[in-house]
Design an enzyme around this catalytic site. Structure first.
Site, PDB file in Angstrom:
ATOM      1  N   ARG A 228      27.195 -48.274  62.165  1.00 23.14           N
ATOM      2  CA  ARG A 228      26.967 -48.631  63.563  1.00 23.14           C
ATOM      3  C   ARG A 228      26.745 -50.140  63.678  1.00 23.14           C
ATOM      4  O   ARG A 228      26.146 -50.760  62.797  1.00 23.14           O
ATOM      5  CB  ARG A 228      25.732 -47.914  64.118  1.00 23.14           C
ATOM      6  CG  ARG A 228      25.925 -46.439  64.407  1.00 23.14           C
ATOM      7  CD  ARG A 228      26.910 -46.187  65.555  1.00 23.14           C
ATOM      8  NE  ARG A 228      27.005 -44.778  65.901  1.00 23.14           N
ATOM      9  CZ  ARG A 228      27.975 -43.960  65.478  1.00 23.14           C
ATOM     10  NH1 ARG A 228      28.936 -44.418  64.691  1.00 23.14           N
ATOM     11  NH2 ARG A 228      27.997 -42.699  65.867  1.00 23.14           N
ATOM     12  N   HIS A 276      36.581 -49.487  65.462  1.00 19.37           N
ATOM     13  CA  HIS A 276      35.843 -48.215  65.279  1.00 19.37           C
ATOM     14  C   HIS A 276      36.823 -47.070  64.982  1.00 19.37           C
ATOM     15  O   HIS A 276      36.874 -46.069  65.718  1.00 19.37           O
ATOM     16  CB  HIS A 276      34.995 -47.895  66.523  1.00 19.37           C
ATOM     17  CG  HIS A 276      33.869 -46.927  66.247  1.00 19.37           C
ATOM     18  ND1 HIS A 276      32.617 -47.038  66.798  1.00 19.37           N
ATOM     19  CD2 HIS A 276      33.810 -45.833  65.452  1.00 19.37           C
ATOM     20  CE1 HIS A 276      31.846 -46.037  66.372  1.00 19.37           C
ATOM     21  NE2 HIS A 276      32.559 -45.296  65.546  1.00 19.37           N
TER      22      HIS A 276
HETATM   23  P1  NAP Z   1      24.248 -38.023  56.890  1.00 21.07           P
HETATM   24  O1  NAP Z   1      24.930 -36.952  56.140  1.00 21.07           O
HETATM   25  O2  NAP Z   1      23.122 -37.664  57.798  1.00 21.07           O
HETATM   26  O3  NAP Z   1      23.732 -39.093  55.812  1.00 21.07           O
HETATM   27  C1  NAP Z   1      22.822 -40.090  56.112  1.00 21.07           C
HETATM   28  C2  NAP Z   1      22.355 -40.739  54.819  1.00 21.07           C
HETATM   29  O4  NAP Z   1      21.548 -41.863  55.146  1.00 21.07           O
HETATM   30  C3  NAP Z   1      21.481 -39.798  53.988  1.00 21.07           C
HETATM   31  O5  NAP Z   1      21.744 -39.976  52.629  1.00 21.07           O
HETATM   32  C4  NAP Z   1      20.068 -40.270  54.324  1.00 21.07           C
HETATM   33  O6  NAP Z   1      19.124 -40.050  53.297  1.00 21.07           O
HETATM   34  C5  NAP Z   1      20.299 -41.756  54.481  1.00 21.07           C
HETATM   35  N1  NAP Z   1      19.232 -42.362  55.292  1.00 21.07           N
HETATM   36  C6  NAP Z   1      18.901 -42.117  56.581  1.00 21.07           C
HETATM   37  N2  NAP Z   1      17.858 -42.865  56.958  1.00 21.07           N
HETATM   38  C7  NAP Z   1      17.514 -43.600  55.880  1.00 21.07           C
HETATM   39  C8  NAP Z   1      16.504 -44.553  55.632  1.00 21.07           C
HETATM   40  N3  NAP Z   1      15.629 -44.915  56.579  1.00 21.07           N
HETATM   41  N4  NAP Z   1      16.448 -45.106  54.407  1.00 21.07           N
HETATM   42  C9  NAP Z   1      17.317 -44.744  53.432  1.00 21.07           C
HETATM   43  N5  NAP Z   1      18.299 -43.837  53.612  1.00 21.07           N
HETATM   44  C10 NAP Z   1      18.395 -43.269  54.824  1.00 21.07           C
HETATM   45  O7  NAP Z   1      25.279 -38.843  57.777  1.00 21.07           O
HETATM   46  P2  NAP Z   1      26.870 -38.985  57.568  1.00 21.07           P
HETATM   47  O8  NAP Z   1      27.583 -37.797  58.095  1.00 21.07           O
HETATM   48  O9  NAP Z   1      27.127 -39.399  56.171  1.00 21.07           O
HETATM   49  O10 NAP Z   1      27.190 -40.199  58.564  1.00 21.07           O
HETATM   50  C11 NAP Z   1      26.560 -41.465  58.440  1.00 21.07           C
HETATM   51  C12 NAP Z   1      26.827 -42.326  59.657  1.00 21.07           C
HETATM   52  O11 NAP Z   1      28.178 -42.779  59.666  1.00 21.07           O
HETATM   53  C13 NAP Z   1      26.700 -41.619  61.009  1.00 21.07           C
HETATM   54  O12 NAP Z   1      25.345 -41.514  61.414  1.00 21.07           O
HETATM   55  C14 NAP Z   1      27.500 -42.503  61.927  1.00 21.07           C
HETATM   56  O13 NAP Z   1      26.684 -43.484  62.539  1.00 21.07           O
HETATM   57  C15 NAP Z   1      28.487 -43.195  60.987  1.00 21.07           C
HETATM   58  N6  NAP Z   1      29.893 -42.809  61.284  1.00 21.07           N
HETATM   59  C16 NAP Z   1      30.771 -43.801  61.605  1.00 21.07           C
HETATM   60  C17 NAP Z   1      32.090 -43.476  61.861  1.00 21.07           C
HETATM   61  C18 NAP Z   1      33.117 -44.531  62.185  1.00 21.07           C
HETATM   62  O14 NAP Z   1      34.255 -44.213  62.543  1.00 21.07           O
HETATM   63  N7  NAP Z   1      32.812 -45.800  62.024  1.00 21.07           N
HETATM   64  C19 NAP Z   1      32.503 -42.135  61.800  1.00 21.07           C
HETATM   65  C20 NAP Z   1      31.573 -41.172  61.466  1.00 21.07           C
HETATM   66  C21 NAP Z   1      30.262 -41.509  61.208  1.00 21.07           C
HETATM   67  P3  NAP Z   1      18.716 -38.546  52.849  1.00 21.07           P
HETATM   68  O15 NAP Z   1      19.935 -38.040  52.116  1.00 21.07           O
HETATM   69  O16 NAP Z   1      17.557 -38.726  51.972  1.00 21.07           O
HETATM   70  O17 NAP Z   1      18.439 -37.796  54.124  1.00 21.07           O
HETATM   71  C1  GLV Z   2      31.696 -41.710  64.941  1.00 20.76           C
HETATM   72  O1  GLV Z   2      31.377 -42.857  64.923  1.00 20.76           O
HETATM   73  C2  GLV Z   2      30.811 -40.610  64.682  1.00 20.76           C
HETATM   74  O2  GLV Z   2      29.590 -40.808  64.624  1.00 20.76           O
HETATM   75  O3  GLV Z   2      31.305 -39.483  64.513  1.00 20.76           O
END
Ligand code: NAP
Ligand code: GLV
Length: 313
Positions: A228, A276
């Site tokens: 983000r 994005h």
């Molecule tokens: P997820 O499965 O919830 O993984 C989040 C990771 O971040 C987990 O390993 C979590 O730790 C860690 N985390 C959260 N808060 C933390 C903190 N304060 N300190 C250290 N580690 C922390 O999420 P995801 O599905 O992988 O997605 C991640 C992010 O990618 C989304 O929230 C979104 O903003 C972004 N995204 C971007 C796009 C794009 O097109 N650019 C697309 C999709 C998603 P734990 O494992 O210990 O809980």
């Molecule tokens: C895209 O940025 C998502 O959070 O799925």
């Protein structure tokens, strides 16, 4: 089963069509202002407060994205937007993990093999071979080891660079050196050559990409932000590029999207901007996952992807 749908963009009709096909037994309707008729489930992307507030009938709310920062920001600004008893459920992978792995791997290899510098040399019609970066010290650090981060870290590790991962709770990911919790943050950053951000945007992670963080990396490090825009202190990135602490950055997300035409990032040759698109929300996979979870909830089964509202992800 009554399902409410809301998405404020031009693709809404196509999504509704696919949900109607996947949930043929359901009574599916697009939410319109004033609609307070009963509903079991809501499927939303950036919904208005009045769609959800006060709805005691909802059994779950499905967010049409992996990140829930926008809907949780609405709840923080206007408490009571989310009905207290309806879990908020996010997308889990739905084809985003392979896309993210492609995007990040491309950017890491571009920097490892110095293609960014060769592109600049070509613009100057200069034929010059640059010293390669040593692979064994080209350490890649992935912030966030969740659904996307863990997959990205393991994909990049196949190319032989050392890969580290950072998460909130302790994790074991094969082939990755892992660090957990704030107390280990500096150890994780120490000497990292490419910092990849895949954290969720929460009050704890906002502005994490800042001067202090950059100062712990190897000199001339690279930044890849695919999570983000709110994670990055934009002025700190420009300062770090000017000082040489960072060599270049690839950014897919921004404080303001679309990135305004007069934003300095457009003009900075060491910043690569994409709109994005690192992991697009794929309709077929997303509809299938949500429909499957609705049917599971209807049978009284537990489902994954339930957001911890306190934690913010
Ligand atoms: P997820 O499965 O919830 O993984 C989040 C990771 O971040 C987990 O390993 C979590 O730790 C860690 N985390 C959260 N808060 C933390 C903190 N304060 N300190 C250290 N580690 C922390 O999420 P995801 O599905 O992988 O997605 C991640 C992010 O990618 C989304 O929230 C979104 O903003 C972004 N995204 C971007 C796009 C794009 O097109 N650019 C697309 C999709 C998603 P734990 O494992 O210990 O809980
Ligand atoms: C895209 O940025 C998502 O959070 O799925």
């Amino acid at each position: 089963m009554k399902v409410l749908f809301y998405m404020a963009n031009a693709e809404a009709a196509a999504w509704l069509h696919d949900f109607a096909r996947a949930l043929s037994q359901a009574d599916l309707r697009e939410w319109q202002p004033g609609d307070t008729a009963p509903a079991d489930f809501a499927v939303v992307w950036r919904p208005p407060r009045e769609m959800l507030a006060g709805r005691a009938d909802l059994r779950a709310i499905f967010n049409l994205g992996a990140g829930v920062d926008a809907i949780l920001a609405l709840e923080r600004e206007q408490p009571g937007t989310l009905p207290p008893n309806a879990p908020l459920i996010r997308l889990e992978d739905t084809g985003m993990a392979p896309q993210m792995a492609e995007y990040v791997t491309h950017a890491v290899l571009r920097y490892l093999r110095r293609f960014d510098e060769y592109e600049a040399l070509q613009r100057e019609r200069r034929w010059q071979v640059l010293d390669p970066h040593p692979r064994d010290t080209f350490t890649v650090g992935v912030l966030g080891l969740g659904v996307l981060g863990a997959h990205v870290a393991q994909t990049v590790a196949r190319f032989g660079m050392p890969v580290r991962g950072y998460s909130r709770s302790a994790k074991q990911v094969e082939g990755i050196t892992t660090f957990a919790g704030e107390a280990r943050f500096d150890a994780f950053l120490d000497g990292v050559k490419v910092l990849v951000n895949l954290l969720p945007h929460t009050p704890d992670t906002a502005n994490v990409l800042n001067t202090r963080t950059f100062s712990k990396l190897a000199h001339g490090a690279y930044l890849i932000n695919v999570a983000r825009g709110a994670h990055l202190v934009e002025a700190d990135l420009l300062d770090a590029l000017a000082s040489g602490q960072l060599a270049a950055a690839t950014l897919d997300v921004f404080q303001q999207e679309p990135l305004p035409p007069d934003h300095p990032f457009w003009q900075e040759p060491r910043i690569t901007v994409t709109p994005h698109m690192s992991a697009l929300t794929l309709r077929e996979e997303s509809v299938a996952q949500i429909a499957q979870k609705m049917l599971a909830l209807d049978r009284g089964e537990a489902v994954g992807g339930v957001v911890n509202i306190e934690r913010g992800y």
